[in-house]
Design a protein around this motif. Structure first.
Motif, mmCIF file in Angstrom:
data_model
loop_
_atom_site.group_PDB
_atom_site.id
_atom_site.type_symbol
_atom_site.label_atom_id
_atom_site.label_comp_id
_atom_site.label_asym_id
_atom_site.label_seq_id
_atom_site.Cartn_x
_atom_site.Cartn_y
_atom_site.Cartn_z
ATOM 1 N N GLU A 18 41.754 35.668 49.638
ATOM 2 C CA GLU A 18 42.626 34.771 48.865
ATOM 3 C C GLU A 18 41.852 33.498 48.482
ATOM 4 O O GLU A 18 41.090 32.967 49.283
ATOM 5 C CB GLU A 18 43.853 34.376 49.691
ATOM 6 N N GLY A 19 42.045 33.060 47.245
ATOM 7 C CA GLY A 19 41.438 31.806 46.805
ATOM 8 C C GLY A 19 39.921 31.845 46.685
ATOM 9 O O GLY A 19 39.263 30.804 46.643
ATOM 10 N N ALA A 20 39.348 33.040 46.579
ATOM 11 C CA ALA A 20 37.883 33.157 46.556
ATOM 12 C C ALA A 20 37.290 32.781 45.203
ATOM 13 O O ALA A 20 36.084 32.562 45.100
ATOM 14 C CB ALA A 20 37.476 34.582 46.942
ATOM 15 N N GLY A 21 38.127 32.723 44.160
ATOM 16 C CA GLY A 21 37.624 32.341 42.843
ATOM 17 C C GLY A 21 37.537 33.496 41.857
ATOM 18 O O GLY A 21 36.912 33.375 40.798
ATOM 19 N N LYS A 22 38.200 34.619 42.158
ATOM 20 C CA LYS A 22 38.125 35.781 41.268
ATOM 21 C C LYS A 22 38.724 35.467 39.892
ATOM 22 O O LYS A 22 38.088 35.711 38.867
ATOM 23 C CB LYS A 22 38.861 36.979 41.869
ATOM 24 N N SER A 23 39.954 34.952 39.896
ATOM 25 C CA SER A 23 40.621 34.705 38.610
ATOM 26 C C SER A 23 39.853 33.679 37.784
ATOM 27 O O SER A 23 39.689 33.837 36.568
ATOM 28 C CB SER A 23 42.047 34.201 38.838
ATOM 29 N N THR A 24 39.342 32.650 38.451
ATOM 30 C CA THR A 24 38.575 31.608 37.759
ATOM 31 C C THR A 24 37.348 32.225 37.072
ATOM 32 O O THR A 24 37.064 31.934 35.909
ATOM 33 C CB THR A 24 38.105 30.555 38.799
ATOM 34 N N ARG A 77 53.676 45.745 40.975
ATOM 35 C CA ARG A 77 53.125 44.502 41.559
ATOM 36 C C ARG A 77 54.249 43.578 42.047
ATOM 37 O O ARG A 77 54.157 42.994 43.123
ATOM 38 C CB ARG A 77 52.257 43.785 40.511
ATOM 39 N N ARG A 134 40.380 42.788 41.186
ATOM 40 C CA ARG A 134 40.688 43.722 42.291
ATOM 41 C C ARG A 134 40.787 45.172 41.811
ATOM 42 O O ARG A 134 41.186 45.451 40.675
ATOM 43 C CB ARG A 134 41.974 43.362 43.028
ATOM 44 N N THR A 189 42.112 47.938 48.521
ATOM 45 C CA THR A 189 42.949 48.828 49.341
ATOM 46 C C THR A 189 42.261 49.112 50.680
ATOM 47 O O THR A 189 42.897 49.133 51.730
ATOM 48 C CB THR A 189 43.227 50.142 48.587
ATOM 49 N N TYR A 240 42.498 45.532 52.591
ATOM 50 C CA TYR A 240 43.829 45.056 53.004
ATOM 51 C C TYR A 240 44.620 46.128 53.771
ATOM 52 O O TYR A 240 45.148 45.864 54.843
ATOM 53 C CB TYR A 240 44.634 44.572 51.782
ATOM 54 N N GLN A 241 44.742 47.323 53.160
ATOM 55 C CA GLN A 241 45.558 48.347 53.834
ATOM 56 C C GLN A 241 44.735 49.079 54.908
ATOM 57 O O GLN A 241 45.238 49.365 55.988
ATOM 58 C CB GLN A 241 46.107 49.359 52.804
ATOM 59 N N ARG A 261 45.648 24.430 45.124
ATOM 60 C CA ARG A 261 46.109 24.888 43.809
ATOM 61 C C ARG A 261 47.629 24.751 43.717
ATOM 62 O O ARG A 261 48.180 24.568 42.644
ATOM 63 C CB ARG A 261 45.678 26.348 43.623
ATOM 64 N N GLN A 302 30.031 28.084 47.435
ATOM 65 C CA GLN A 302 29.271 27.101 46.639
ATOM 66 C C GLN A 302 30.155 26.477 45.560
ATOM 67 O O GLN A 302 31.161 27.070 45.163
ATOM 68 C CB GLN A 302 28.116 27.808 45.935
HETATM 69 N N1 T5A Z 1 46.124 43.789 47.314
HETATM 70 C C1 T5A Z 1 45.627 44.091 46.086
HETATM 71 C C2 T5A Z 1 46.145 44.733 48.346
HETATM 72 O O1 T5A Z 1 46.614 44.463 49.448
HETATM 73 N N2 T5A Z 1 45.636 45.993 48.100
HETATM 74 C C3 T5A Z 1 45.160 46.353 46.858
HETATM 75 O O2 T5A Z 1 44.731 47.528 46.679
HETATM 76 C C4 T5A Z 1 45.148 45.370 45.823
HETATM 77 C C5 T5A Z 1 44.611 45.733 44.477
HETATM 78 C C6 T5A Z 1 47.449 40.177 44.995
HETATM 79 C C7 T5A Z 1 47.470 40.632 46.412
HETATM 80 O O3 T5A Z 1 47.436 42.042 46.474
HETATM 81 C C8 T5A Z 1 46.666 42.443 47.574
HETATM 82 C C9 T5A Z 1 45.652 41.372 47.744
HETATM 83 C C10 T5A Z 1 46.322 40.117 47.257
HETATM 84 O O4 T5A Z 1 46.876 39.442 48.360
HETATM 85 P P1 T5A Z 1 45.689 38.798 43.624
HETATM 86 O O5 T5A Z 1 46.624 38.540 42.530
HETATM 87 O O6 T5A Z 1 44.300 39.106 43.266
HETATM 88 O O7 T5A Z 1 46.159 40.038 44.545
HETATM 89 O O8 T5A Z 1 45.865 37.579 44.585
HETATM 90 P P2 T5A Z 1 44.922 36.597 45.249
HETATM 91 O O9 T5A Z 1 43.692 37.103 45.862
HETATM 92 O O10 T5A Z 1 45.887 35.942 46.159
HETATM 93 O O11 T5A Z 1 44.435 35.702 44.070
HETATM 94 P P3 T5A Z 1 44.163 34.196 44.131
HETATM 95 O O12 T5A Z 1 44.552 33.684 42.787
HETATM 96 O O13 T5A Z 1 44.761 33.537 45.326
HETATM 97 O O14 T5A Z 1 42.630 34.120 44.383
HETATM 98 P P4 T5A Z 1 41.443 34.023 43.379
HETATM 99 O O15 T5A Z 1 41.803 34.584 42.056
HETATM 100 O O16 T5A Z 1 40.274 34.602 44.057
HETATM 101 O O17 T5A Z 1 41.213 32.452 43.283
HETATM 102 P P5 T5A Z 1 41.281 31.459 42.032
HETATM 103 O O18 T5A Z 1 40.239 31.792 41.039
HETATM 104 O O19 T5A Z 1 42.687 31.346 41.571
HETATM 105 O O20 T5A Z 1 40.811 30.127 42.773
HETATM 106 C C11 T5A Z 1 41.637 29.470 43.713
HETATM 107 C C12 T5A Z 1 41.478 27.956 43.556
HETATM 108 O O21 T5A Z 1 40.165 27.596 43.935
HETATM 109 C C13 T5A Z 1 39.499 26.917 42.875
HETATM 110 C C14 T5A Z 1 40.239 27.298 41.604
HETATM 111 O O22 T5A Z 1 40.123 26.307 40.620
HETATM 112 C C15 T5A Z 1 41.663 27.479 42.113
HETATM 113 O O23 T5A Z 1 42.335 26.249 42.133
HETATM 114 N N3 T5A Z 1 38.092 27.381 42.904
HETATM 115 C C16 T5A Z 1 37.067 26.634 43.350
HETATM 116 N N4 T5A Z 1 37.012 25.376 43.828
HETATM 117 C C17 T5A Z 1 35.781 24.921 44.224
HETATM 118 N N5 T5A Z 1 34.624 25.652 44.127
HETATM 119 C C18 T5A Z 1 34.654 26.916 43.665
HETATM 120 N N6 T5A Z 1 33.534 27.634 43.616
HETATM 121 C C19 T5A Z 1 35.914 27.449 43.250
HETATM 122 N N7 T5A Z 1 36.309 28.666 42.753
HETATM 123 C C20 T5A Z 1 37.629 28.603 42.553
#
Ligand code: T5A
Length: 208
Positions: free
Chosen positions: A12-18, A50, A96, A101, A104-105, A149, A189
């Motif tokens: 979670e919050g690893a920066g994938k979406s960004t 989802r 993802r 899978t 997490y699972q 966030r 980083q």
């Molecule tokens: N799931 C999914 C399973 O259990 N099994 C499966 O098979 C699949 C496919 C939804 C959930 O589903 C589960 C896993 C998940 O819990 P998701 O929508 O991808 O999956 O949810 P999350 O992982 O929760 O997505 P997040 O949005 O929380 O994480 P992100 O996308 O990795 O993070 P992001 O890019 O939004 O960044 C988070 C914050 O950090 C900042 C960003 O600006 C943002 O505010 N940030 C940084 N700050 C400083 N330095 C950096 N390098 C930064 N990178 C980002």
């Protein structure tokens, strides 16, 4: 031009979406057609699944139910979106895919990799990503970023630290077992440091 299938993984919050948008821009600037998508989701049916998976009211969802819903959404995603786009020569980048899978699972929910592998083979046959970026960072830092966030937490984000430690370790173990398919990034980083690691890998991928 042949497209490639790239997946972005991590806790979670690893920066994938960004960084999904960064990868999209980088490839488009070099003339590639790009489709960005996510799991669970990516199609109308997948997005409906989802919603069920992330909804906190289903706190009693069993791990097996969760696993099968992930693959149900994935089956639709692969056949109706991912494969058709690749056949048109597009690059497909998914936030993802099946590694999640396993992490997490398989690991954190305790189902075991051996329960997942036959379902993966049944749903995907030999279809696998060309490259998987693993955004690796300490769990506490990921949680801190999610908290900063803001917004509401989903059903997964309510899990405890030990759950996310298992997720992290599972990704690292999978990457260590098949290093040719994975690119592990130091996601702790600052963003520009993460993105220069991504560019180095994209240059390698777009050269082949
Ligand atoms: N799931 C999914 C399973 O259990 N099994 C499966 O098979 C699949 C496919 C939804 C959930 O589903 C589960 C896993 C998940 O819990 P998701 O929508 O991808 O999956 O949810 P999350 O992982 O929760 O997505 P997040 O949005 O929380 O994480 P992100 O996308 O990795 O993070 P992001 O890019 O939004 O960044 C988070 C914050 O950090 C900042 C960003 O600006 C943002 O505010 N940030 C940084 N700050 C400083 N330095 C950096 N390098 C930064 N990178 C980002």
């Amino acid at each position: 031009m042949n497209g490639k299938f790239l997946t972005l993984e991590g806790g979670e919050g690893a920066g994938k979406s960004t960084n999904l948008r960064f990868i999209e821009d980088w490839l488009q600037q070099r003339g590639h057609q790009v489709v960005i998508t996510r799991e669970p989701g990516g199609t109308a049916l997948g997005e409906a699944i989802r919603s069920l998976l992330l909804d906190k009211q289903y706190h009693s969802m069993t791990p097996s139910c969760e696993l099968l819903l992930m693959f149900a959404a994935r089956a639709q995603h692969i056949e109706t979106l991912i494969k058709p786009a690749l056949a048109e020569g597009k690059w497909v980048i998914s936030d993802r895919f099946t590694d999640a899978t396993y992490a997490y699972q398989g690991a954190a929910r305790g189902l075991g990799f051996e329960r997942i592998a036959p379902i993966e083979d049944w749903v995907q046959q030999d279809f696998r990503p060309d490259c998987t970026f693993v955004f690796d960072l300490p769990v506490a830092l990921g949680m801190q970023r999610v908290a900063q966030r803001g917004g509401e937490t989903d059903r997964f984000e309510q899990e405890k630290t030990v759950f996310f430690e298992q997720v992290r370790q599972a990704y690292l173990n999978r990457a260590a077992q098949a290093p040719a398919r994975y690119c592990v990034l130091d996601a702790a980083q600052p963003l520009d440091g993460v993105q220069s690691q991504i560019v180095a890998q994209l240059q390698r991928l777009s050269a082949v």
